[in-house]
Design a protein around this motif. Structure first.
Motif, PDB file in Angstrom:
ATOM      1  N   LEU A 116      10.264   6.187  26.269  1.00 54.94           N
ATOM      2  CA  LEU A 116       9.445   4.887  25.504  1.00 54.94           C
ATOM      3  C   LEU A 116       8.915   3.490  26.555  1.00 54.94           C
ATOM      4  O   LEU A 116       8.314   2.076  26.349  1.00 54.94           O
TER       5      LEU A 116
ATOM      6  N   MET B   6       5.312   0.020  17.438  1.00 52.84           N
ATOM      7  CA  MET B   6       5.532   1.229  16.591  1.00 52.84           C
ATOM      8  C   MET B   6       6.663   0.297  15.931  1.00 52.84           C
ATOM      9  O   MET B   6       7.094  -0.594  16.419  1.00 52.84           O
TER      10      MET B   6
ATOM     11  N   ASP C  72       9.100   5.282  13.425  1.00 49.21           N
ATOM     12  CA  ASP C  72       8.730   5.655  14.902  1.00 49.21           C
ATOM     13  C   ASP C  72       9.987   5.278  15.993  1.00 49.21           C
ATOM     14  O   ASP C  72      10.535   6.275  16.310  1.00 49.21           O
ATOM     15  N   ILE C  73      10.894   3.846  16.065  1.00 46.41           N
ATOM     16  CA  ILE C  73      11.749   3.668  16.567  1.00 46.41           C
ATOM     17  C   ILE C  73      12.925   4.555  16.478  1.00 46.41           C
ATOM     18  O   ILE C  73      13.470   5.998  17.669  1.00 46.41           O
TER      19      ILE C  73
END
Length: 85
Positions: A54, A1, A5-6
């Protein structure tokens, strides 16, 4: 990731809690609770949402590390990196 994206995941979860906020105007180094005018329960909902989305464990002792956008992104990246190892 990726970092992008985070940050996208973090922003999306925060938008669920504070939908009227312009996240482009949020200072990534400022306390999210003050910037977004959210209370401690909303912040806990944010932590829970990150955990569920997540799949990362976030111990209560680490909550202060997630009080800014930059801090939350760094914490998630580190945690995801450790879980992948």
């Amino acid at each position: 990731m990726t970092d992008q994206d985070i940050r996208q995941a973090i922003s999306e979860e925060l938008e669920r809690i504070a939908p009227d906020i312009d996240f482009g105007a949020v200072d990534p180094t400022s306390d999210l609770r003050e910037e977004l005018d959210i209370d401690s329960m909303d912040f806990l909902n944010f932590i829970t949402a990150l955990h569920q989305r997540l799949g990362i464990d976030i111990p209560e002792l680490d909550y202060p590390k997630l009080t800014t956008l930059d801090g939350a992104a760094a914490y998630v990246a580190k945690t995801l990196g450790e879980s992948a190892a």
